[in-house]
Enzyme design. Sequence first.
Site, PDB file in Angstrom:
ATOM      1  N   GLU A  62      43.824  33.397  45.061  1.00  0.00           N
ATOM      2  CA  GLU A  62      44.586  32.368  45.781  1.00  0.00           C
ATOM      3  C   GLU A  62      44.056  30.952  45.522  1.00  0.00           C
ATOM      4  O   GLU A  62      44.812  29.984  45.619  1.00  0.00           O
ATOM      5  CB  GLU A  62      44.572  32.640  47.292  1.00  0.00           C
ATOM      6  CG  GLU A  62      45.713  33.475  47.800  1.00  0.00           C
ATOM      7  CD  GLU A  62      47.106  32.933  47.433  1.00  0.00           C
ATOM      8  OE1 GLU A  62      47.897  33.718  46.874  1.00  0.00           O
ATOM      9  OE2 GLU A  62      47.413  31.744  47.694  1.00  0.00           O
ATOM     10  N   HIS A  64      42.968  29.725  42.632  1.00  0.00           N
ATOM     11  CA  HIS A  64      43.657  29.272  41.418  1.00  0.00           C
ATOM     12  C   HIS A  64      45.135  28.983  41.717  1.00  0.00           C
ATOM     13  O   HIS A  64      45.701  27.989  41.262  1.00  0.00           O
ATOM     14  CB  HIS A  64      43.609  30.347  40.332  1.00  0.00           C
ATOM     15  CG  HIS A  64      42.239  30.729  39.874  1.00  0.00           C
ATOM     16  ND1 HIS A  64      41.673  31.948  40.144  1.00  0.00           N
ATOM     17  CD2 HIS A  64      41.327  30.049  39.127  1.00  0.00           C
ATOM     18  CE1 HIS A  64      40.479  32.028  39.591  1.00  0.00           C
ATOM     19  NE2 HIS A  64      40.232  30.881  38.972  1.00  0.00           N
ATOM     20  N   GLN A  88      30.670  27.534  27.634  1.00  0.00           N
ATOM     21  CA  GLN A  88      30.104  27.127  28.915  1.00  0.00           C
ATOM     22  C   GLN A  88      29.228  28.210  29.560  1.00  0.00           C
ATOM     23  O   GLN A  88      28.776  28.048  30.679  1.00  0.00           O
ATOM     24  CB  GLN A  88      31.211  26.684  29.880  1.00  0.00           C
ATOM     25  CG  GLN A  88      32.121  27.792  30.361  1.00  0.00           C
ATOM     26  CD  GLN A  88      33.327  27.228  31.099  1.00  0.00           C
ATOM     27  OE1 GLN A  88      34.180  26.560  30.515  1.00  0.00           O
ATOM     28  NE2 GLN A  88      33.401  27.482  32.402  1.00  0.00           N
ATOM     29  N   LYS A 177      36.022  23.510  44.806  1.00  0.00           N
ATOM     30  CA  LYS A 177      34.983  24.548  44.835  1.00  0.00           C
ATOM     31  C   LYS A 177      33.918  24.236  43.782  1.00  0.00           C
ATOM     32  O   LYS A 177      32.734  24.355  44.022  1.00  0.00           O
ATOM     33  CB  LYS A 177      35.642  25.899  44.559  1.00  0.00           C
ATOM     34  CG  LYS A 177      34.762  26.929  43.939  1.00  0.00           C
ATOM     35  CD  LYS A 177      34.414  27.985  44.899  1.00  0.00           C
ATOM     36  CE  LYS A 177      33.507  29.049  44.335  1.00  0.00           C
ATOM     37  NZ  LYS A 177      33.514  29.222  42.907  1.00  0.00           N
ATOM     38  N   SER A 213      36.258  33.373  44.671  1.00  0.00           N
ATOM     39  CA  SER A 213      35.714  33.213  43.326  1.00  0.00           C
ATOM     40  C   SER A 213      35.995  34.494  42.551  1.00  0.00           C
ATOM     41  O   SER A 213      35.954  35.592  43.120  1.00  0.00           O
ATOM     42  CB  SER A 213      34.199  32.978  43.403  1.00  0.00           C
ATOM     43  OG  SER A 213      33.614  33.237  42.142  1.00  0.00           O
ATOM     44  N   SER A 214      36.258  34.348  41.263  1.00  0.00           N
ATOM     45  CA  SER A 214      36.480  35.532  40.424  1.00  0.00           C
ATOM     46  C   SER A 214      35.238  36.411  40.446  1.00  0.00           C
ATOM     47  O   SER A 214      35.314  37.619  40.232  1.00  0.00           O
ATOM     48  CB  SER A 214      36.790  35.119  38.988  1.00  0.00           C
ATOM     49  OG  SER A 214      37.866  34.210  38.974  1.00  0.00           O
TER      50      SER A 214
END
Length: 308
Positions: A62, A64, A88, A177, A213-214
């Site tokens: 949610e 994203h 990254q 975030k 968070s993923s």
Amino acid sequence: MQVVRPLGTLGTSPCFRNGVLSGDGQETVIVARTRAELASGLETVRGRGSVGLVPTMGSLHEGHLSLVDAARAAAEATVVSIFVNPLQFGPAEDFASYPRDEARDVDLLRERGADLVFVPSVEEMYPEGEPVVTVDPGPLAETLCGPFRPGHFRGVLTVVARLFGLVRPDLAVFGRKDFQQSVLIRRMVGDLEMGIEVRTAPIVREADGLALSSRNRYLSEVERAQAPVIHGALARIREMAAAGERSASVLLSKVHEMIESKSLMDIQYTQIVEPDSLRPVDRVESGAVAAVAAFCGGTRLIDNTVLE
Ligand code: AMP
């Protein structure tokens, strides 16, 4: 655009044909995997007006999707990129195991009204291998997460600059975030005169306060039960600051005390910084940002709050 995925994983409806995913109703989303498909998809959606870009690494939640809502509200066409960017990730980080669920992501984006999803492979994104010229994040990467993730922000800014070049959006939306990331991107766009409007959207949380968070899916049940203490501690010092506490060290001691009361939590850093310069403050003025990174078991979590 080519046929890129058979129906199988998506069920009988929605239906994927010629790079376009269609739902039961009218909603469709163009799926582009190559630069050529992206260019052709952009040609289609640009006719609608301004273009908003939401860069992501997929495994969508949610948080994203709230960025997609923000982009849709601000631009006529919304492009979302899904790309797990190797540049990254540090050598000891989770690039290989980072959760990937493209079919579900594309379907969620279709439902949410995105117009075009760009899902390049690493080879498509970096056809000549690692870029030789990269974006130097400068001193803003020397604080908060920067020292613990060497090269991370250079990798983030470089891929975002490349996505900006490929998509040429009018605006782009990022989540608060990743506070330091959002500050750096805003700064890059300003300092390099990229001419893109940068918007930052609020943090979306679980009911118990844990920031979505993923990586939350890495948490075991016990870890998941302890993880909301980060938000709890930040919410507590927000109250203390609102009640007049001005000392950063008093506020940060409270954060440590609360987080360290949980056996599986291991703090990496806690800081209170000025919102634009990211310089640590001793006395808290309104607008200062308190940020935390902590391991919960083996999973690194970050969160932040503005102190009013
Ligand atoms: P990621 O896929 O982790 O690279 O994140 C893509 C974008 O989603 C970034 O701009 C993040 O800041 C944003 N984002 C991630 N989690 C959240 C959340 N819980 N609330 C709002 N935005 C988020």
